[in-house]
Design an enzyme around this catalytic site. Structure first.
Site, PDB file in Angstrom:
ATOM      1  CG  ASP A  10     -21.403 -53.913 -47.572  1.00 18.63           C
ATOM      2  OD1 ASP A  10     -22.027 -54.986 -47.472  1.00 18.63           O
ATOM      3  OD2 ASP A  10     -20.591 -53.531 -46.703  1.00 18.63           O
ATOM      4  CB  SER A  11     -24.758 -53.626 -44.597  1.00 16.53           C
ATOM      5  OG  SER A  11     -23.457 -54.042 -44.226  1.00 16.53           O
ATOM      6  CB  CYS A  73     -23.525 -57.031 -49.563  1.00 16.40           C
ATOM      7  SG  CYS A  73     -24.467 -57.731 -48.210  1.00 16.40           S
ATOM      8  CD  GLU A 151     -20.337 -50.300 -41.175  1.00 13.49           C
ATOM      9  OE1 GLU A 151     -20.582 -49.084 -41.135  1.00 13.49           O
ATOM     10  OE2 GLU A 151     -20.043 -50.908 -42.222  1.00 13.49           O
ATOM     11  CB  CYS A 183     -18.387 -60.851 -44.183  1.00 11.53           C
ATOM     12  SG  CYS A 183     -18.974 -59.200 -43.711  1.00 11.53           S
ATOM     13  CG  HIS A 185     -18.123 -55.150 -43.026  1.00 17.11           C
ATOM     14  ND1 HIS A 185     -19.241 -55.370 -43.788  1.00 17.11           N
ATOM     15  CD2 HIS A 185     -18.285 -53.920 -42.454  1.00 17.11           C
ATOM     16  CE1 HIS A 185     -20.064 -54.321 -43.679  1.00 17.11           C
ATOM     17  NE2 HIS A 185     -19.500 -53.429 -42.878  1.00 17.11           N
TER      18      HIS A 185
HETATM   19  N1  DGL Z   1     -20.508 -56.823 -45.810  1.00 13.38           N
HETATM   20  C1  DGL Z   1     -21.701 -57.585 -45.928  1.00 13.38           C
HETATM   21  C2  DGL Z   1     -21.423 -59.023 -46.264  1.00 13.38           C
HETATM   22  O1  DGL Z   1     -20.526 -59.251 -47.060  1.00 13.38           O
HETATM   23  C3  DGL Z   1     -22.756 -57.339 -44.874  1.00 13.38           C
HETATM   24  C4  DGL Z   1     -22.327 -57.505 -43.454  1.00 13.38           C
HETATM   25  C5  DGL Z   1     -23.421 -57.100 -42.486  1.00 13.38           C
HETATM   26  O2  DGL Z   1     -23.943 -55.992 -42.609  1.00 13.38           O
HETATM   27  O3  DGL Z   1     -23.768 -57.928 -41.635  1.00 13.38           O
HETATM   28  O4  DGL Z   1     -22.084 -59.935 -45.837  1.00 13.38           O
END
Ligand code: DGL
Length: 270
Positions: A10-11, A73, A151, A183, A185
């Site tokens: 993931d990011s 992600c 984050e 997302c 996150h």
């Molecule tokens: N967690 C990721 C997603 O599901 C990336 C979120 C991001 O870095 O903008 O899209």
């Protein structure tokens, strides 16, 4: 082969919500988790940028002898997956399809999706859901700022709550019956969304559906690890300490991560 690791990326810390579900279902696996914290947020990047990031990570995973890769992600699943899914000698899993399939069998007609700009602009969720169920209305809402809050370990602040209200209330006013956390996150903020909606059942977390898909596929391919206990190794492309601190909120077993900068990944994969 069975003991080879599963790569998951993931990011940043978001993919931990997917790792958690995978470990629930298939705890004996060895996992390599890569958080690309040097380039977060992915949701504000172009398809071309994301394609090159994902290829760098997949090339590195290939050198690590992974038996499968989980794209934890949505932004990459929505924009890059279709183009790269057949380019590697291991199966690659995306978040979108298993969740869209699940929605098809739900009674709900109005579905909200909270996601990054990249995922919303791709219209991946609405396209896949409406292909199978044209009668359903899918409202996709981009939520800039939420990833940064997570984050930076600010999920318990009033700033977090305010921003969640801003994105969720208009969806509720449209009468959505379910909200997809589009997302990885966003499960970190799931309790706030449930409180605003006053509904403990409103959320759909794609992490659960991708985990089921991965475990079923590995079983079919006969590559599930049958040894007693698996291990997880964490990597972050910058500020590993911050990655651990923010990640711990959701995934308390996270104790340390190795810092592995992008130029190093590219060098190893060459
Ligand atoms: N967690 C990721 C997603 O599901 C990336 C979120 C991001 O870095 O903008 O899209």
């Amino acid at each position: 082969m069975k003991e080879h690791p599963i790569g998951i990326f993931d990011s940043g810390v978001g993919g931990l919500s997917v790792l958690k579900e995978l470990i629930n279902l298939i705890p004996n696996e060895n996992y390599l988790y890569f958080g690309d914290t040097a380039r977060v947020p992915y949701g504000e990047k172009t398809k071309e940028q994301l394609t090159s990031y994902v290829r760098e990570i997949l090339d590195w995973f290939k050198i690590q002898n992974v038996k499968a890769v989980v794209m934890a992600c949505n932004s990459s699943s929505a924009t890059v997956y279709e183009n790269i899914k057949n380019d590697y000698n291991f199966p690659i899993f995306s978040l979108i399809e298993p969740t869209a399939d699940f929605i098809t069998y739900l009674n709900s007609e109005k579905i909200g999706v909270l996601a990054t700009s990249a995922t919303v602009n791709s219209r991946a969720y609405s396209t896949k859901i409406n292909k199978a169920s044209p009668s359903k209305t899918v409202y996709e809402v981009a939520c800039p700022g939420l990833v940064e809050i997570i984050e930076n370990n600010k999920t318990a602040t009033s700033e977090a709550k305010k921003l969640v209200i801003k994105y969720v209330v208009p969806l509720l006013e449209k009468g959505v019956e379910k909200i997809i956390l589009g997302c990885t996150h966003y499960p970190f903020l799931g309790h706030i969304i449930q409180d605003i909606a006053n509904d403990k059942e409103i959320l759909i977390d794609p992490a659960k559906h991708i985990a089921t898909k991965v475990s079923e596929s590995l079983l079919l391919l006969d590559i599930l690890n049958d040894s007693e206990k698996g291990a997880v190794k964490f990597y972050a492309s910058s500020n590993a300490q911050m990655f651990v601190e923010a990640g711990k909120i959701f995934y308390p077993a996270l104790e340390n991560a190795e810092e592995l900068i992008i130029s190093e990944i590219i060098k190893i994969a060459k």
